[in-house]
Write a protein that holds these residues in place. Structure first.
Motif, PDB file in Angstrom:
ATOM      1  N   LYS A 106       2.926  63.273  22.761  1.00  0.00           N
ATOM      2  CA  LYS A 106       3.462  64.095  21.675  1.00  0.00           C
ATOM      3  C   LYS A 106       4.988  64.018  21.618  1.00  0.00           C
ATOM      4  O   LYS A 106       5.581  63.918  20.545  1.00  0.00           O
ATOM      5  N   ILE A 113       4.148  60.949  18.941  1.00  0.00           N
ATOM      6  CA  ILE A 113       3.349  61.651  17.929  1.00  0.00           C
ATOM      7  C   ILE A 113       4.204  62.626  17.127  1.00  0.00           C
ATOM      8  O   ILE A 113       4.296  62.531  15.898  1.00  0.00           O
ATOM      9  N   ASN A 114       4.856  63.574  17.795  1.00  0.00           N
ATOM     10  CA  ASN A 114       5.668  64.556  17.069  1.00  0.00           C
ATOM     11  C   ASN A 114       6.969  63.961  16.555  1.00  0.00           C
ATOM     12  O   ASN A 114       7.326  64.105  15.386  1.00  0.00           O
ATOM     13  N   SER A 151       6.398  61.436  13.857  1.00  0.00           N
ATOM     14  CA  SER A 151       6.083  62.083  12.583  1.00  0.00           C
ATOM     15  C   SER A 151       7.350  62.611  11.916  1.00  0.00           C
ATOM     16  O   SER A 151       7.530  62.482  10.703  1.00  0.00           O
ATOM     17  N   LEU A 210       8.551  61.202   8.285  1.00  0.00           N
ATOM     18  CA  LEU A 210       8.702  62.166   7.192  1.00  0.00           C
ATOM     19  C   LEU A 210      10.152  62.231   6.724  1.00  0.00           C
ATOM     20  O   LEU A 210      10.422  62.444   5.537  1.00  0.00           O
ATOM     21  N   GLY A 233      -3.220  68.992  11.687  1.00  0.00           N
ATOM     22  CA  GLY A 233      -2.052  69.808  11.987  1.00  0.00           C
ATOM     23  C   GLY A 233      -2.359  71.278  12.190  1.00  0.00           C
ATOM     24  O   GLY A 233      -1.543  72.017  12.750  1.00  0.00           O
ATOM     25  N   SER A 283       6.984  69.847   6.393  1.00  0.00           N
ATOM     26  CA  SER A 283       6.264  69.297   7.545  1.00  0.00           C
ATOM     27  C   SER A 283       7.216  68.973   8.691  1.00  0.00           C
ATOM     28  O   SER A 283       6.875  69.174   9.863  1.00  0.00           O
ATOM     29  N   THR A 292       6.863  70.769  12.251  1.00  0.00           N
ATOM     30  CA  THR A 292       6.622  69.898  13.402  1.00  0.00           C
ATOM     31  C   THR A 292       7.683  70.110  14.469  1.00  0.00           C
ATOM     32  O   THR A 292       7.384  70.074  15.672  1.00  0.00           O
ATOM     33  N   SER A 295      13.959  61.796  18.009  1.00  0.00           N
ATOM     34  CA  SER A 295      13.680  61.575  16.583  1.00  0.00           C
ATOM     35  C   SER A 295      14.771  60.737  15.932  1.00  0.00           C
ATOM     36  O   SER A 295      14.489  59.805  15.164  1.00  0.00           O
ATOM     37  N   VAL A 328       3.505  54.344  15.039  1.00  0.00           N
ATOM     38  CA  VAL A 328       3.144  55.756  15.014  1.00  0.00           C
ATOM     39  C   VAL A 328       1.712  55.943  14.544  1.00  0.00           C
ATOM     40  O   VAL A 328       0.942  56.707  15.125  1.00  0.00           O
ATOM     41  N   GLU A 329       1.343  55.224  13.486  1.00  0.00           N
ATOM     42  CA  GLU A 329       0.009  55.390  12.918  1.00  0.00           C
ATOM     43  C   GLU A 329      -1.090  55.101  13.933  1.00  0.00           C
ATOM     44  O   GLU A 329      -2.100  55.802  13.994  1.00  0.00           O
TER      45      GLU A 329
END
Length: 451
Positions: A101, A105-106, A109, A113, A212, A295, A299, A341, A359-360
């Motif tokens: 995560k 993952i986090n 994302s 985004l 989510g 989002s 997140t 990030s 990521v996907e």
């Protein structure tokens, strides 16, 4: 300066139920609802089965939410899933989940985004050849700064963004019904039936769009009203999401017809343009950007709490286990999350496609650990039968069995898809590095921070 004794440096109940619902709904409703309806329509090939898929998505999410409600009320903790896995399977398994995560993952994302936000903002204000990346970096920095102010400012911003986002979806629905008379007629409901495999693929897209809601567990210790307060928050959130998704899909069918919906690459933009002209499409761009903002912010809220929980449990990461009582936030957890990030955003400037794939295809890791969370309901019932459970999963054991089987299916589907794209190694590399990090963490014997 001596810290006031009234300030508690650990999570406290500072979130209202309304703010908690806004966080959950904000996490779930992202750019996905503007993309997946056409995919689901194309896969199912029937309006009736399309609506069944979206309804089942809500039902399955509800089953999962009920499992989480039991775990969150029995073991409320800012660590959420991480804390449940630690109790059921030990710290090693929970560390690997938190590692995935925190590193991909986090933070992945957030970065993706941020690029979505940057792409839409560039259409309005172009800042040059790297405009999208500049906007992406800017939004990560600004939202991190807001979160550093404290949970009060964060929840206020989240509530506002969620309201704007939901308003945008309502406008899309209004547009669909407004032009419904001009849409080509769709075949009768249930005139054709998709194969089991195709319907399963449709459910993968649907459940990804619902994804989510489980993040509610991360704020379970911060909702006012005690342990039982998180139950209506989770259930109301799922109900709102299901109604919104069904309403939007009905409107899209009314405005574009099944054929038009399945062939459209930008369903909401096409519908808004058809109803209100060019300004309608531009307005939609604003709502998509806001959806991305919503989002990202949500997140960030839950992701920083994963970092905080890691810092509390692992001496080598204890610098992240500090809770700023006056602000009601894990400040250092936010800083670490923001740094990762931003690094991924910078990497994505040159490797956008590859980064998106990276990521996907961590989806197999995510669904596998969610499968383990479902199993933990059974494990903790056996291991800790005397625990005070303010809420118990109804229809036990059938409800958690439904959730566990769904997660197992999505794990299998995501692995199969990753293998077909030659990208399953990405998940393996991420977890391999996590195992190395785990071995290092276990070698650090310094005392944990004071509780």
């Amino acid at each position: 300066m001596t810290q006031p004794t009234s300030i508690v440096n650990e999570p406290t109940q500072r979130l209202t139920a309304f703010s908690a619902i806004a966080i959950i709904v904000g996490i779930v409703i992202g750019a996905g609802i503007f993309k997946t309806p056409s995919m689901v329509a194309g896969v199912t090939g029937d309006a009736g089965w399309l609506l069944v898929a979206w309804f089942l998505g809500g039902l399955i999410s509800l089953a999962g939410a009920l499992c989480y409600a039991e775990l969150a009320t029995t073991y409320p903790h800012a660590g959420g899933d991480y804390h449940f896995l630690a109790r059921a399977f030990g710290k090693d398994i929970s560390f690997l989940y938190a590692w995935a995560k925190a590193t991909v993952i986090n933070t992945g994302s957030i970065a993706l985004l941020a690029f979505v936000f940057g792409d839409y903002m560039t259409k309005a204000i172009n800042l040059g050849p790297y405009s999208s990346a500049i906007w992406a970096i800017g939004v990560v920095v600004v939202l991190t700064a807001i979160n550093l102010i404290g949970i009060s400012a964060t929840s206020w911003v989240q509530t506002l963004l969620t309201l704007i986002e939901v308003t945008g979806l309502i406008l899309v629905a209004i547009a669909g019904f407004y032009v419904s008379g001009d849409a080509p007629a769709s075949p009768a409901l249930f005139s054709t039936t998709p194969s089991l495999g195709m319907f399963g693929l449709a459910m993968v897209f649907v459940l990804l769009t619902y994804g989510g809601w489980n993040e509610a567990a991360y704020i379970s210790a911060e909702v006012r009203g005690g342990r039982k307060a998180i139950v209506p928050v989770i259930l109301i959130s799922i109900l709102i999401l299901t109604l919104i998704y069904l309403f939007v899909n009905i409107a899209l069918l009314a405005g574009l017809g099944l054929d038009g919906l399945s062939k459209s690459s930008a369903v909401a933009a096409d519908l808004m343009g058809k109803a209100f002209g060019p300004w309608g499409e531009r307005t939609l761009g604003v709502f998509v950007a806001v959806a991305a903002l919503t989002s990202i912010n949500a997140t960030m809220i839950v992701g920083a709490r994963t970092n905080y929980a890691l810092g509390r449990d692992w001496p080598a990461l204890r610098f992240m286990g500090h809770w700023e009582g006056g602000r009601g936030s894990p400040i250092r957890g936010y800083m670490v999350q923001s740094a990762i990030s931003l690094a991924l955003v910078i990497f994505g400037i040159w490797q956008t496609d590859g980064f998106g794939v990276m990521v996907e295809f961590t989806a197999p890791v995510f669904w596998f650990f969610l499968f383990l969370v479902g199993i933990s309901v059974f494990v903790m019932r056996v291991r800790d039968p005397q625990a005070d459970r303010p809420f118990k999963v109804p229809l036990y054991p059938f409800t958690p069995i439904l959730f566990v089987l769904t997660c197992a299916y999505l794990t299998y589907s995501s692995v199969t898809y990753a293998v077909s794209k030659g990208a399953v190694h990405i998940s393996l590399v991420v977890m391999g590095i996590g195992v190395v990090a785990l071995l290092f963490m276990r070698g650090v014997k310094k005392p944990a921070i004071a509780r």
